[in-house]
Structure formats: C-alpha cells, structure tokens
Design a protein around this motif. Structure first.
Motif, PDB file in Angstrom:
ATOM      1  N   ASN A   1     -22.609   2.172  -9.406  1.00 46.81           N
ATOM      2  CA  ASN A   1     -22.084   3.363  -8.739  1.00 46.81           C
ATOM      3  C   ASN A   1     -21.466   3.050  -7.389  1.00 46.81           C
ATOM      4  OD1 ASN A   1     -22.726   5.073 -10.809  1.00 46.81           O
ATOM      5  ND2 ASN A   1     -24.673   5.732  -9.923  1.00 46.81           N
ATOM      6  N   GLY A   2     -22.109   2.206  -6.596  1.00 48.51           N
ATOM      7  CA  GLY A   2     -21.569   1.850  -5.288  1.00 48.51           C
ATOM      8  C   GLY A   2     -20.235   1.141  -5.395  1.00 48.51           C
ATOM      9  N   ALA A   3     -20.117   0.267  -6.383  1.00 45.77           N
ATOM     10  CA  ALA A   3     -18.868  -0.470  -6.575  1.00 45.77           C
ATOM     11  C   ALA A   3     -17.741   0.455  -6.984  1.00 45.77           C
ATOM     12  CB  ALA A   3     -19.056  -1.570  -7.617  1.00 45.77           C
ATOM     13  N   VAL A   4     -18.049   1.437  -7.814  1.00 42.23           N
ATOM     14  CA  VAL A   4     -17.022   2.380  -8.260  1.00 42.23           C
ATOM     15  C   VAL A   4     -16.526   3.218  -7.091  1.00 42.23           C
ATOM     16  CG1 VAL A   4     -16.569   4.355  -9.769  1.00 42.23           C
ATOM     17  CG2 VAL A   4     -17.910   2.459 -10.609  1.00 42.23           C
ATOM     18  N   ARG A   5     -17.450   3.673  -6.257  1.00 37.08           N
ATOM     19  CA  ARG A   5     -17.040   4.468  -5.084  1.00 37.08           C
ATOM     20  C   ARG A   5     -16.197   3.636  -4.128  1.00 37.08           C
ATOM     21  NH1 ARG A   5     -22.146   6.751  -5.898  1.00 37.08           N
ATOM     22  NH2 ARG A   5     -23.146   5.239  -4.531  1.00 37.08           N
ATOM     23  N   GLU A   6     -16.601   2.388  -3.891  1.00 42.93           N
ATOM     24  CA  GLU A   6     -15.821   1.504  -3.017  1.00 42.93           C
ATOM     25  C   GLU A   6     -14.437   1.247  -3.607  1.00 42.93           C
ATOM     26  OE1 GLU A   6     -17.798  -2.110  -1.974  1.00 42.93           O
ATOM     27  OE2 GLU A   6     -19.613  -1.062  -1.334  1.00 42.93           O
ATOM     28  N   ALA A   7     -14.381   1.086  -4.922  1.00 44.27           N
ATOM     29  CA  ALA A   7     -13.092   0.864  -5.586  1.00 44.27           C
ATOM     30  C   ALA A   7     -12.187   2.077  -5.411  1.00 44.27           C
ATOM     31  CB  ALA A   7     -13.297   0.568  -7.061  1.00 44.27           C
ATOM     32  N   ALA A   8     -12.744   3.276  -5.541  1.00 46.79           N
ATOM     33  CA  ALA A   8     -11.949   4.494  -5.374  1.00 46.79           C
ATOM     34  C   ALA A   8     -11.387   4.583  -3.957  1.00 46.79           C
ATOM     35  CB  ALA A   8     -12.797   5.723  -5.693  1.00 46.79           C
ATOM     36  N   ILE A   9     -12.202   4.217  -2.972  1.00 45.30           N
ATOM     37  CA  ILE A   9     -11.740   4.240  -1.580  1.00 45.30           C
ATOM     38  C   ILE A   9     -10.634   3.210  -1.373  1.00 45.30           C
ATOM     39  CG2 ILE A   9     -12.441   3.717   0.793  1.00 45.30           C
ATOM     40  CD1 ILE A   9     -15.221   4.890   0.018  1.00 45.30           C
ATOM     41  N   GLU A  10     -10.829   2.012  -1.906  1.00 48.99           N
ATOM     42  CA  GLU A  10      -9.830   0.949  -1.735  1.00 48.99           C
ATOM     43  C   GLU A  10      -8.504   1.300  -2.406  1.00 48.99           C
ATOM     44  OE1 GLU A  10      -9.652  -1.713   0.189  1.00 48.99           O
ATOM     45  OE2 GLU A  10     -11.537  -0.950   0.964  1.00 48.99           O
ATOM     46  N   VAL A  11      -8.570   1.832  -3.618  1.00 52.05           N
ATOM     47  CA  VAL A  11      -7.335   2.190  -4.322  1.00 52.05           C
ATOM     48  C   VAL A  11      -6.609   3.299  -3.575  1.00 52.05           C
ATOM     49  CG1 VAL A  11      -6.390   3.161  -6.457  1.00 52.05           C
ATOM     50  CG2 VAL A  11      -8.106   1.365  -6.561  1.00 52.05           C
ATOM     51  N   ALA A  12      -7.356   4.230  -3.001  1.00 48.97           N
ATOM     52  CA  ALA A  12      -6.727   5.296  -2.207  1.00 48.97           C
ATOM     53  C   ALA A  12      -6.037   4.704  -0.978  1.00 48.97           C
ATOM     54  CB  ALA A  12      -7.769   6.328  -1.790  1.00 48.97           C
ATOM     55  N   HIS A  13      -6.686   3.746  -0.318  1.00 49.22           N
ATOM     56  CA  HIS A  13      -6.057   3.087   0.838  1.00 49.22           C
ATOM     57  C   HIS A  13      -4.796   2.326   0.418  1.00 49.22           C
ATOM     58  CE1 HIS A  13      -8.974   4.078   3.864  1.00 49.22           C
ATOM     59  NE2 HIS A  13      -9.969   3.527   3.175  1.00 49.22           N
ATOM     60  N   ILE A  14      -4.879   1.637  -0.696  1.00 45.69           N
ATOM     61  CA  ILE A  14      -3.712   0.902  -1.198  1.00 45.69           C
ATOM     62  C   ILE A  14      -2.583   1.876  -1.512  1.00 45.69           C
ATOM     63  CG2 ILE A  14      -2.825  -0.495  -3.110  1.00 45.69           C
ATOM     64  CD1 ILE A  14      -5.625  -1.815  -3.230  1.00 45.69           C
ATOM     65  N   GLY A  15      -2.913   2.985  -2.168  1.00 45.96           N
ATOM     66  CA  GLY A  15      -1.898   3.994  -2.494  1.00 45.96           C
ATOM     67  C   GLY A  15      -1.241   4.577  -1.257  1.00 45.96           C
ATOM     68  N   ASP A  16      -2.053   4.867  -0.231  1.00 43.31           N
ATOM     69  CA  ASP A  16      -1.499   5.391   1.020  1.00 43.31           C
ATOM     70  C   ASP A  16      -0.572   4.371   1.677  1.00 43.31           C
ATOM     71  OD1 ASP A  16      -2.895   7.747   0.709  1.00 43.31           O
ATOM     72  OD2 ASP A  16      -4.531   7.149   2.053  1.00 43.31           O
ATOM     73  N   TYR A  17      -1.006   3.127   1.705  1.00 45.27           N
ATOM     74  CA  TYR A  17      -0.198   2.069   2.315  1.00 45.27           C
ATOM     75  C   TYR A  17       1.127   1.895   1.573  1.00 45.27           C
ATOM     76  CZ  TYR A  17       1.379  -2.569   3.643  1.00 45.27           C
ATOM     77  OH  TYR A  17       2.139  -3.629   4.057  1.00 45.27           O
ATOM     78  N   ILE A  18       1.050   1.823   0.256  1.00 45.24           N
ATOM     79  CA  ILE A  18       2.264   1.651  -0.558  1.00 45.24           C
ATOM     80  C   ILE A  18       3.209   2.834  -0.336  1.00 45.24           C
ATOM     81  CG2 ILE A  18       3.139   1.581  -2.934  1.00 45.24           C
ATOM     82  CD1 ILE A  18       1.828  -0.997  -2.357  1.00 45.24           C
ATOM     83  N   GLY A  19       2.648   4.035  -0.285  1.00 42.70           N
ATOM     84  CA  GLY A  19       3.472   5.224  -0.069  1.00 42.70           C
ATOM     85  C   GLY A  19       4.204   5.187   1.259  1.00 42.70           C
ATOM     86  N   ARG A  20       3.502   4.759   2.310  1.00 43.42           N
ATOM     87  CA  ARG A  20       4.152   4.686   3.626  1.00 43.42           C
ATOM     88  C   ARG A  20       5.151   3.551   3.686  1.00 43.42           C
ATOM     89  NH1 ARG A  20      -1.118   5.084   5.180  1.00 43.42           N
ATOM     90  NH2 ARG A  20      -1.115   2.902   5.861  1.00 43.42           N
ATOM     91  N   ARG A  21       4.825   2.426   3.083  1.00 46.44           N
ATOM     92  CA  ARG A  21       5.692   1.246   3.194  1.00 46.44           C
ATOM     93  C   ARG A  21       6.932   1.341   2.313  1.00 46.44           C
ATOM     94  NH1 ARG A  21       5.868  -4.049   5.351  1.00 46.44           N
ATOM     95  NH2 ARG A  21       7.064  -5.369   3.956  1.00 46.44           N
ATOM     96  N   TYR A  22       6.756   1.746   1.062  1.00 48.05           N
ATOM     97  CA  TYR A  22       7.863   1.700   0.105  1.00 48.05           C
ATOM     98  C   TYR A  22       8.402   3.066  -0.281  1.00 48.05           C
ATOM     99  CZ  TYR A  22       5.994  -2.981  -0.331  1.00 48.05           C
ATOM    100  OH  TYR A  22       5.532  -4.236  -0.051  1.00 48.05           O
ATOM    101  N   GLY A  23       7.651   4.121  -0.009  1.00 49.49           N
ATOM    102  CA  GLY A  23       8.109   5.457  -0.371  1.00 49.49           C
ATOM    103  C   GLY A  23       8.235   5.613  -1.867  1.00 49.49           C
ATOM    104  N   GLY A  24       9.104   6.483  -2.275  1.00 52.68           N
ATOM    105  CA  GLY A  24       9.312   6.699  -3.701  1.00 52.68           C
ATOM    106  C   GLY A  24       8.947   8.101  -4.095  1.00 52.68           C
ATOM    107  N   LYS A  25       9.212   8.401  -5.344  1.00 56.14           N
ATOM    108  CA  LYS A  25       8.944   9.736  -5.865  1.00 56.14           C
ATOM    109  C   LYS A  25       7.470   9.881  -6.216  1.00 56.14           C
ATOM    110  CE  LYS A  25      13.525  10.403  -7.702  1.00 56.14           C
ATOM    111  NZ  LYS A  25      14.341  10.660  -8.874  1.00 56.14           N
ATOM    112  N   HIS A  26       6.952  11.060  -5.899  1.00 57.38           N
ATOM    113  CA  HIS A  26       5.571  11.383  -6.246  1.00 57.38           C
ATOM    114  C   HIS A  26       5.494  11.825  -7.694  1.00 57.38           C
ATOM    115  CE1 HIS A  26       3.838  11.291  -2.214  1.00 57.38           C
ATOM    116  NE2 HIS A  26       4.983  11.783  -1.792  1.00 57.38           N
ATOM    117  N   ARG A  27       4.299  11.756  -8.225  1.00 57.13           N
ATOM    118  CA  ARG A  27       4.062  12.290  -9.565  1.00 57.13           C
ATOM    119  C   ARG A  27       4.202  13.799  -9.490  1.00 57.13           C
ATOM    120  NH1 ARG A  27      -1.861  11.598 -11.712  1.00 57.13           N
ATOM    121  NH2 ARG A  27      -2.056  12.123  -9.545  1.00 57.13           N
ATOM    122  N   ARG A  28       4.753  14.382 -10.494  1.00 50.97           N
ATOM    123  CA  ARG A  28       4.888  15.823 -10.532  1.00 50.97           C
ATOM    124  C   ARG A  28       3.546  16.456 -10.869  1.00 50.97           C
ATOM    125  NH1 ARG A  28      10.509  16.721 -13.823  1.00 50.97           N
ATOM    126  NH2 ARG A  28      11.826  15.843 -12.211  1.00 50.97           N
ATOM    127  N   ALA A  29       3.183  17.486 -10.107  1.00 49.66           N
ATOM    128  CA  ALA A  29       1.929  18.190 -10.375  1.00 49.66           C
ATOM    129  C   ALA A  29       2.070  18.979 -11.668  1.00 49.66           C
ATOM    130  CB  ALA A  29       1.604  19.127  -9.218  1.00 49.66           C
TER     131      ALA A  29
END
Length: 89
Positions: free
Chosen positions: A60-88
C-alpha cells in the motif's frame, strides 16, 4: 523556464530516474501525449485507491508513493512540454 522536478521518493532509486527520463524522452519525441500521461496518472491513482481489486498487488505504501510520483512527473511534463489535455468525459 520550468521548475525542476522534485523527488518524493528516494532520489537514489535508479528505477525512478530511468522512468522519469524515459517518460520525458517519449514526450519530447511526441510518442507520448500529455493525455497519455494524464491517463497513466489516473490509472496509478485508481490502483492506489482500490488496492483490493488491484490486478498486480503491491504494498500500500509503495502504491501511494507511486501515485504521488506519477502526479509530479505529469505536472512537470505538462509545464515543460505542454500539449493537449485529455478531454473530460
């Protein structure tokens, strides 16, 4: 200029460095879209929220840490490279 990616997990973790570098490289080459990265974030968060129904169980701890890390990676990629968001839906 983008802010540097801060690591919540162990910065010495070789797997994390490889994963981050691979995701950035795939985004730079336009193989991975921002929507793909957002989908990855959602999948990891879903696994963290529902550990009982996880097809590939892990700690469980590893999964939560992974979710946090992937969110950080996603935020970084979004700021650095931009691009189109997924449609809601």
């Amino acid at each position: 200029m983008t802010t540097p990616l801060r690591l919540e997990a162990d910065p010495e973790d070789k797997n994390l460095v490889i994963l981050q570098s691979l995701i950035c490289l795939l985004r730079e080459k336009n193989i991975l879209s921002r929507a793909d990265i957002e989908e990855l974030c959602a999948t990891v968060q879903r696994r963290a929220a529902e550990p009982a129904s996880d097809p590939m169980p892990c700690q469980n701890g590893a999964v939560r840490e992974a979710a946090i890390e992937v969110a950080h990676i996603g935020d970084y990629i979004g700021r650095r490279y931009g691009g189109k968001h997924r449609r809601a839906l």
